[in-house]
Design a protein around this motif. Structure first.
Motif, PDB file in Angstrom:
ATOM      1  N   LYS A  30     -38.215 -30.412 -62.417  1.00 42.44           N
ATOM      2  CA  LYS A  30     -38.018 -29.572 -61.232  1.00 42.44           C
ATOM      3  C   LYS A  30     -39.252 -29.616 -60.337  1.00 42.44           C
ATOM      4  O   LYS A  30     -39.157 -29.708 -59.115  1.00 42.44           O
ATOM      5  CB  LYS A  30     -37.708 -28.116 -61.653  1.00 42.44           C
ATOM      6  N   GLN A  31     -40.419 -29.559 -60.971  1.00 41.59           N
ATOM      7  CA  GLN A  31     -41.658 -29.545 -60.194  1.00 41.59           C
ATOM      8  C   GLN A  31     -41.892 -30.887 -59.492  1.00 41.59           C
ATOM      9  O   GLN A  31     -42.329 -30.920 -58.335  1.00 41.59           O
ATOM     10  CB  GLN A  31     -42.844 -29.218 -61.117  1.00 41.59           C
ATOM     11  N   GLN A  34     -39.653 -30.938 -56.561  1.00 37.94           N
ATOM     12  CA  GLN A  34     -40.118 -29.968 -55.562  1.00 37.94           C
ATOM     13  C   GLN A  34     -41.347 -30.495 -54.830  1.00 37.94           C
ATOM     14  O   GLN A  34     -41.452 -30.361 -53.600  1.00 37.94           O
ATOM     15  CB  GLN A  34     -40.442 -28.627 -56.249  1.00 37.94           C
ATOM     16  N   ASP A  35     -42.268 -31.101 -55.570  1.00 36.51           N
ATOM     17  CA  ASP A  35     -43.474 -31.658 -54.946  1.00 36.51           C
ATOM     18  C   ASP A  35     -43.102 -32.735 -53.928  1.00 36.51           C
ATOM     19  O   ASP A  35     -43.681 -32.810 -52.838  1.00 36.51           O
ATOM     20  CB  ASP A  35     -44.411 -32.261 -56.010  1.00 36.51           C
ATOM     21  N   LEU A  37     -40.197 -33.024 -52.387  1.00 34.01           N
ATOM     22  CA  LEU A  37     -39.542 -32.333 -51.252  1.00 34.01           C
ATOM     23  C   LEU A  37     -40.592 -31.752 -50.314  1.00 34.01           C
ATOM     24  O   LEU A  37     -40.506 -31.899 -49.086  1.00 34.01           O
ATOM     25  CB  LEU A  37     -38.646 -31.195 -51.767  1.00 34.01           C
ATOM     26  N   ASP A  38     -41.586 -31.107 -50.902  1.00 32.95           N
ATOM     27  CA  ASP A  38     -42.655 -30.505 -50.100  1.00 32.95           C
ATOM     28  C   ASP A  38     -43.428 -31.574 -49.320  1.00 32.95           C
ATOM     29  O   ASP A  38     -43.960 -31.306 -48.239  1.00 32.95           O
ATOM     30  CB  ASP A  38     -43.640 -29.726 -50.994  1.00 32.95           C
ATOM     31  N   GLY A  39     -43.473 -32.780 -49.896  1.00 33.03           N
ATOM     32  CA  GLY A  39     -44.158 -33.884 -49.229  1.00 33.03           C
ATOM     33  C   GLY A  39     -43.288 -34.599 -48.201  1.00 33.03           C
ATOM     34  O   GLY A  39     -43.717 -35.607 -47.640  1.00 33.03           O
ATOM     35  N   GLY A  40     -42.060 -34.108 -48.019  1.00 34.65           N
ATOM     36  CA  GLY A  40     -41.194 -34.670 -46.983  1.00 34.65           C
ATOM     37  C   GLY A  40     -40.103 -35.595 -47.490  1.00 34.65           C
ATOM     38  O   GLY A  40     -39.265 -36.062 -46.707  1.00 34.65           O
ATOM     39  N   ARG A  42     -36.621 -36.848 -48.965  1.00 30.98           N
ATOM     40  CA  ARG A  42     -35.267 -36.274 -48.880  1.00 30.98           C
ATOM     41  C   ARG A  42     -34.228 -37.086 -49.657  1.00 30.98           C
ATOM     42  O   ARG A  42     -33.132 -36.632 -49.869  1.00 30.98           O
ATOM     43  CB  ARG A  42     -34.830 -36.154 -47.407  1.00 30.98           C
ATOM     44  N   LYS A  68     -31.261 -27.491 -54.308  1.00 26.88           N
ATOM     45  CA  LYS A  68     -32.466 -27.450 -53.457  1.00 26.88           C
ATOM     46  C   LYS A  68     -32.529 -28.657 -52.533  1.00 26.88           C
ATOM     47  O   LYS A  68     -32.886 -28.540 -51.355  1.00 26.88           O
ATOM     48  CB  LYS A  68     -33.721 -27.420 -54.334  1.00 26.88           C
ATOM     49  N   ALA A  72     -32.225 -28.715 -48.373  1.00 28.99           N
ATOM     50  CA  ALA A  72     -33.273 -29.305 -47.531  1.00 28.99           C
ATOM     51  C   ALA A  72     -32.723 -30.466 -46.692  1.00 28.99           C
ATOM     52  O   ALA A  72     -33.492 -31.164 -46.022  1.00 28.99           O
ATOM     53  CB  ALA A  72     -34.426 -29.788 -48.410  1.00 28.99           C
TER      54      ALA A  72
END
Lengths: 111, 150
Positions: A30-31, A34-35, A37-40, A42, A68, A72
């Motif tokens: 998951k992390q 998520q990392d 995703l946070d970095g852009g 998709r 998630k 996004a």
């Protein structure tokens, strides 16, 4: 479990899960997503080619991750499920939730 | 950390191997415990690959449930796993120190919509479908799962 995250020139993030995806380590997957995703990122492929088994928590984590990624505006594809893992997805009706490809390269070609 | 080891108990009846593994509640031990159980089984002959997968999956569900929900993830509590390797089947029992639960009260995920939305609730369903037989004790803190070997 070992998770390897790679990005290819088409900007697809490939996450390879080696060993098992279970309650003890689902958070790592998951992390990692998520990392990215946070970095852009998709577009995602989770490659289960070297995965021996997935428990119900692992399946639940995939449902959560998929939600998630979609929220996004992204897309998640699964690849490399062996016959046993594929049967687990069919049993739990998750084969109709996820786009599942035989191999990671097929999944990449689908984007 | 020293590797896990299962105690081999006197065979009951002779020829049917019987092991006991007492685990502290620690989810980080789960993967090692499952491989140990599989190794114990394989010492007594081959198991069909599909049944190795079933054993791993069912053991992961049962032990994780015992640690998380039965023992409340309390490291002071233990989970006792017993494994009987018989000529035609494997019987796995997992007992925790919790108060137990009513398995009949666990809602089944039925519709595709429910299955797609739920982030929890698949464990018992998976065990019931992957094993030949799943039985709980009356208190609901011990489970016996039977799998075929062939």
């Amino acid at each position: 479990m070992a998770i390897t995250v790679t990005s290819n020139p088409d900007q697809v993030t490939v996450v390879t899960v080696e060993g098992q995806l279970i309650v003890a380590n689902r958070q790592e997957l998951k992390q990692a997503i998520q990392d990215a995703l946070d970095g852009g990122a998709r577009k995602f492929v989770v490659d289960f080619g070297p995965t021996a088994y997935i428990d119900s928590s692992g399946l639940g984590a995939l449902v959560s991750i998929n939600k998630k990624v979609r929220e996004a505006g992204g897309e998640l594809r699964l690849a490399g499920l062996n016959e046993d893992l594929r049967s687990l997805f069919e049993l739990t009706k998750l084969d109709t939730l996820f786009a599942i490809s035989a191999t990671a390269s097929e999944a990449l070609a689908g984007f | 950390m020293s590797p896990l080891a299962a105690d081999r108990l006197p065979d009951r009846p002779p020829g049917d191997a019987h092991y006991r593994l007492v685990l502290p509640t620690d989810l980080d031990l789960l993967a090692e415990a499952i491989e140990l159980l599989l190794a114990c089984c394989l010492e007594h002959g081959a198991i069909a690959p599909a049944n190795c997968f079933r054993l791993r999956t069912v053991a992961a569900e049962a032990i994780a449930n015992a640690m998380l929900y039965g023992n409340g993830n309390d490291p002071a509590r233990t989970v006792t796993v017993e494994l009987q390797v018989l000529s035609d089947r494997i019987v796995l029992s997992v007992a925790d120190e919790g108060d137990g639960f009513d398995p009949a009260a666990v809602p089944e995920l039925v519709s595709e919509e429910e299955c797609h939305a739920a982030e929890r609730g698949r464990g018992l369903f998976m065990m019931r479908h992957l094993a030949e037989q799943v039985i709980f004790n009356e208190r609901g803190n011990a489970i016996w799962v039977t799998l075929t070997r062939a």
